[in-house]
Design a protein around this motif. Sequence first.
Motif, PDB file in Angstrom:
ATOM      1  N   GLU A 127       0.815  -1.219   0.000  1.00 13.47           N
ATOM      2  CA  GLU A 127       0.000   0.000   0.000  1.00 13.47           C
ATOM      3  C   GLU A 127       0.848   1.270   0.000  1.00 13.47           C
ATOM      4  OE1 GLU A 127      -2.116  -3.458   1.445  1.00 13.47           O
ATOM      5  OE2 GLU A 127      -0.281  -2.506   2.202  1.00 13.47           O
ATOM      6  N   ARG A 128       2.012   1.225   0.619  1.00  8.86           N
ATOM      7  CA  ARG A 128       2.829   2.429   0.778  1.00  8.86           C
ATOM      8  C   ARG A 128       3.981   2.521  -0.208  1.00  8.86           C
ATOM      9  NH1 ARG A 128       3.445   2.946   7.402  1.00  8.86           N
ATOM     10  NH2 ARG A 128       1.218   3.211   7.840  1.00  8.86           N
ATOM     11  N   ALA A 129       4.188   1.491  -0.987  1.00 13.44           N
ATOM     12  CA  ALA A 129       5.328   1.476  -1.908  1.00 13.44           C
ATOM     13  C   ALA A 129       5.204   2.572  -2.955  1.00 13.44           C
ATOM     14  CB  ALA A 129       5.431   0.111  -2.586  1.00 13.44           C
ATOM     15  N   GLN A 130       6.293   3.323  -3.143  1.00 11.91           N
ATOM     16  CA  GLN A 130       6.326   4.327  -4.187  1.00 11.91           C
ATOM     17  C   GLN A 130       6.612   3.667  -5.521  1.00 11.91           C
ATOM     18  OE1 GLN A 130       9.264   7.181  -2.890  1.00 11.91           O
ATOM     19  NE2 GLN A 130       7.823   8.200  -1.522  1.00 11.91           N
ATOM     20  N   ALA A 131       6.100   4.255  -6.587  1.00 15.27           N
ATOM     21  CA  ALA A 131       6.192   3.658  -7.921  1.00 15.27           C
ATOM     22  C   ALA A 131       7.641   3.471  -8.359  1.00 15.27           C
ATOM     23  CB  ALA A 131       5.444   4.519  -8.921  1.00 15.27           C
ATOM     24  N   ARG A 132       7.896   2.321  -8.908  1.00 14.48           N
ATOM     25  CA  ARG A 132       9.175   1.989  -9.538  1.00 14.48           C
ATOM     26  C   ARG A 132       8.859   1.287 -10.853  1.00 14.48           C
ATOM     27  NH1 ARG A 132      13.722   2.417  -5.820  1.00 14.48           N
ATOM     28  NH2 ARG A 132      12.980   4.010  -4.368  1.00 14.48           N
ATOM     29  N   PRO A 133       9.780   1.280 -11.800  1.00 13.11           N
ATOM     30  CA  PRO A 133       9.488   0.648 -13.085  1.00 13.11           C
ATOM     31  C   PRO A 133       9.261  -0.866 -12.996  1.00 13.11           C
ATOM     32  CG  PRO A 133      11.370   2.130 -13.274  1.00 13.11           C
ATOM     33  CD  PRO A 133      11.085   1.986 -11.815  1.00 13.11           C
ATOM     34  N   VAL A 134       9.999  -1.520 -12.094  1.00 10.80           N
ATOM     35  CA  VAL A 134      10.066  -2.986 -12.121  1.00 10.80           C
ATOM     36  C   VAL A 134       9.895  -3.573 -10.729  1.00 10.80           C
ATOM     37  CG1 VAL A 134      11.565  -4.965 -12.646  1.00 10.80           C
ATOM     38  CG2 VAL A 134      11.620  -2.926 -14.100  1.00 10.80           C
ATOM     39  N   ALA A 135       9.206  -4.703 -10.654  1.00 19.77           N
ATOM     40  CA  ALA A 135       9.221  -5.543  -9.461  1.00 19.77           C
ATOM     41  C   ALA A 135      10.147  -6.714  -9.745  1.00 19.77           C
ATOM     42  CB  ALA A 135       7.823  -6.045  -9.125  1.00 19.77           C
ATOM     43  N   LEU A 136      11.145  -6.912  -8.902  1.00 19.15           N
ATOM     44  CA  LEU A 136      12.056  -8.046  -9.008  1.00 19.15           C
ATOM     45  C   LEU A 136      11.617  -9.094  -8.004  1.00 19.15           C
ATOM     46  CD1 LEU A 136      14.650  -9.558  -9.820  1.00 19.15           C
ATOM     47  CD2 LEU A 136      15.895  -8.101  -8.174  1.00 19.15           C
ATOM     48  N   VAL A 137      11.140 -10.236  -8.501  1.00 20.04           N
ATOM     49  CA  VAL A 137      10.662 -11.305  -7.632  1.00 20.04           C
ATOM     50  C   VAL A 137      11.720 -12.398  -7.571  1.00 20.04           C
ATOM     51  CG1 VAL A 137       8.796 -12.908  -7.109  1.00 20.04           C
ATOM     52  CG2 VAL A 137       8.306 -10.788  -8.353  1.00 20.04           C
ATOM     53  N   LEU A 138      12.198 -12.690  -6.388  1.00 22.69           N
ATOM     54  CA  LEU A 138      13.239 -13.695  -6.203  1.00 22.69           C
ATOM     55  C   LEU A 138      12.620 -15.067  -5.985  1.00 22.69           C
ATOM     56  CD1 LEU A 138      15.427 -11.560  -3.792  1.00 22.69           C
ATOM     57  CD2 LEU A 138      15.752 -11.875  -6.257  1.00 22.69           C
ATOM     58  N   GLY A 139      13.234 -16.079  -6.546  1.00 21.12           N
ATOM     59  CA  GLY A 139      12.691 -17.432  -6.491  1.00 21.12           C
ATOM     60  C   GLY A 139      12.708 -18.030  -5.097  1.00 21.12           C
ATOM     61  N   ALA A 140      11.834 -19.017  -4.889  1.00 21.18           N
ATOM     62  CA  ALA A 140      11.754 -19.703  -3.593  1.00 21.18           C
ATOM     63  C   ALA A 140      11.364 -21.159  -3.761  1.00 21.18           C
ATOM     64  CB  ALA A 140      10.771 -18.993  -2.667  1.00 21.18           C
ATOM     65  N   GLY A 141      11.670 -21.736  -4.914  1.00 19.12           N
ATOM     66  CA  GLY A 141      11.455 -23.162  -5.096  1.00 19.12           C
ATOM     67  C   GLY A 141      10.106 -23.533  -5.684  1.00 19.12           C
ATOM     68  N   LEU A 142      10.049 -24.764  -6.208  1.00 17.34           N
ATOM     69  CA  LEU A 142       8.832 -25.306  -6.794  1.00 17.34           C
ATOM     70  C   LEU A 142       8.392 -26.559  -6.051  1.00 17.34           C
ATOM     71  CD1 LEU A 142       9.689 -25.062 -10.610  1.00 17.34           C
ATOM     72  CD2 LEU A 142       8.462 -23.397  -9.192  1.00 17.34           C
ATOM     73  N   ARG A 143       7.098 -26.833  -6.090  1.00 14.68           N
ATOM     74  CA  ARG A 143       6.556 -28.060  -5.520  1.00 14.68           C
ATOM     75  C   ARG A 143       6.864 -29.236  -6.434  1.00 14.68           C
ATOM     76  NH1 ARG A 143       0.498 -26.724  -3.753  1.00 14.68           N
ATOM     77  NH2 ARG A 143       0.259 -28.414  -5.245  1.00 14.68           N
ATOM     78  N   ALA A 144       6.551 -30.418  -5.974  1.00 16.26           N
ATOM     79  CA  ALA A 144       6.801 -31.623  -6.773  1.00 16.26           C
ATOM     80  C   ALA A 144       6.034 -31.604  -8.083  1.00 16.26           C
ATOM     81  CB  ALA A 144       6.429 -32.867  -5.964  1.00 16.26           C
ATOM     82  N   ASP A 145       4.879 -30.916  -8.110  1.00 19.90           N
ATOM     83  CA  ASP A 145       4.086 -30.857  -9.333  1.00 19.90           C
ATOM     84  C   ASP A 145       4.492 -29.713 -10.249  1.00 19.90           C
ATOM     85  OD1 ASP A 145       3.144 -28.646  -7.995  1.00 19.90           O
ATOM     86  OD2 ASP A 145       1.076 -29.359  -7.791  1.00 19.90           O
ATOM     87  N   GLY A 146       5.570 -29.001  -9.896  1.00 23.58           N
ATOM     88  CA  GLY A 146       6.085 -27.953 -10.757  1.00 23.58           C
ATOM     89  C   GLY A 146       5.494 -26.576 -10.509  1.00 23.58           C
ATOM     90  N   ARG A 147       4.573 -26.469  -9.576  1.00 20.81           N
ATOM     91  CA  ARG A 147       3.987 -25.167  -9.264  1.00 20.81           C
ATOM     92  C   ARG A 147       4.808 -24.470  -8.173  1.00 20.81           C
ATOM     93  NH1 ARG A 147      -2.128 -26.089  -7.819  1.00 20.81           N
ATOM     94  NH2 ARG A 147      -1.211 -27.846  -6.668  1.00 20.81           N
ATOM     95  N   PRO A 148       4.702 -23.140  -8.073  1.00 20.26           N
ATOM     96  CA  PRO A 148       5.455 -22.436  -7.037  1.00 20.26           C
ATOM     97  C   PRO A 148       5.089 -22.919  -5.634  1.00 20.26           C
ATOM     98  CG  PRO A 148       4.637 -20.886  -8.678  1.00 20.26           C
ATOM     99  CD  PRO A 148       3.995 -22.209  -8.978  1.00 20.26           C
ATOM    100  N   THR A 149       6.079 -22.972  -4.763  1.00 14.82           N
ATOM    101  CA  THR A 149       5.810 -23.248  -3.357  1.00 14.82           C
ATOM    102  C   THR A 149       4.917 -22.145  -2.794  1.00 14.82           C
ATOM    103  OG1 THR A 149       7.755 -21.997  -2.653  1.00 14.82           O
ATOM    104  CG2 THR A 149       8.045 -24.375  -3.068  1.00 14.82           C
ATOM    105  N   LEU A 150       4.358 -22.390  -1.613  1.00 23.51           N
ATOM    106  CA  LEU A 150       3.484 -21.392  -1.012  1.00 23.51           C
ATOM    107  C   LEU A 150       4.221 -20.069  -0.788  1.00 23.51           C
ATOM    108  CD1 LEU A 150       0.812 -20.543   0.239  1.00 23.51           C
ATOM    109  CD2 LEU A 150       1.578 -21.546   2.412  1.00 23.51           C
TER     110      LEU A 150
END
Length: 219
Positions: free
Chosen positions: A36-59
């Motif tokens: 809610e408070r984040a000021q605008a930036r061009p890009v969001a950089l999302v860092l990985g955290a692993g995948l489940r056995a079925d290939g979907r992102p972990t929680l």
Amino acid sequence: MSRKSWGLAALLAPVLVATPLAWFAASTGGRRTTVERAQARPVALVLGAGLRADGRPTLLLARRLDIAADLYHRGTVDAVLVSGADDEPAAMRTYLLAAGVPDAKIVCDDAGVRTWDSCVRAREVYGVRSAIVVTQEFHLPRAVVLCAAAGIDAIGVGDASLGARRTATVYGWLREIPAAVKALGDTIFRRPPQHGGEPTSTLAEAVRVPRATGRSSTT
């Protein structure tokens, strides 16, 4: 070394090991915020955290991606750079597409094998100069510090994951103690990423793609 010296060393060792983490937390307090408070930036950089056995992102990873999608839909960012290893970025893209982020607004870096590499590659390969880095709260101070060391003017938005994954979150906080020590070495020695790459304009192009509604900016 005398018994007294060994005892003193044993007492000081945990303090010394925890010092980088404490410094990271203190030095980034003003650069960690909320969706809610984040000021605008061009890009969001999302860092990985692993995948489940079925290939979907972990929680934990899914919660990071939810934040990125929210930032995009609010107009706070114009594009999302997902960074991880192997099949992780493709799964992250699929998740973001389902969350309503357009394909043209998502760029994948499949050589983000660790946080430092993700930050360096974001700057050197994808030309990121200003970003919102997205991860869990326990990881956020280190991520913001490493982005800054890589030359990115970054603020961070973290997921408060304790209520969703208590054990994983507690483990994450404990893991940050040695990880911060290693990260301090990265900031000092500026180690090159495991995988290099030539600069590409794909992310800058994604930022410039017109939105259905909203604004335009540059990396």
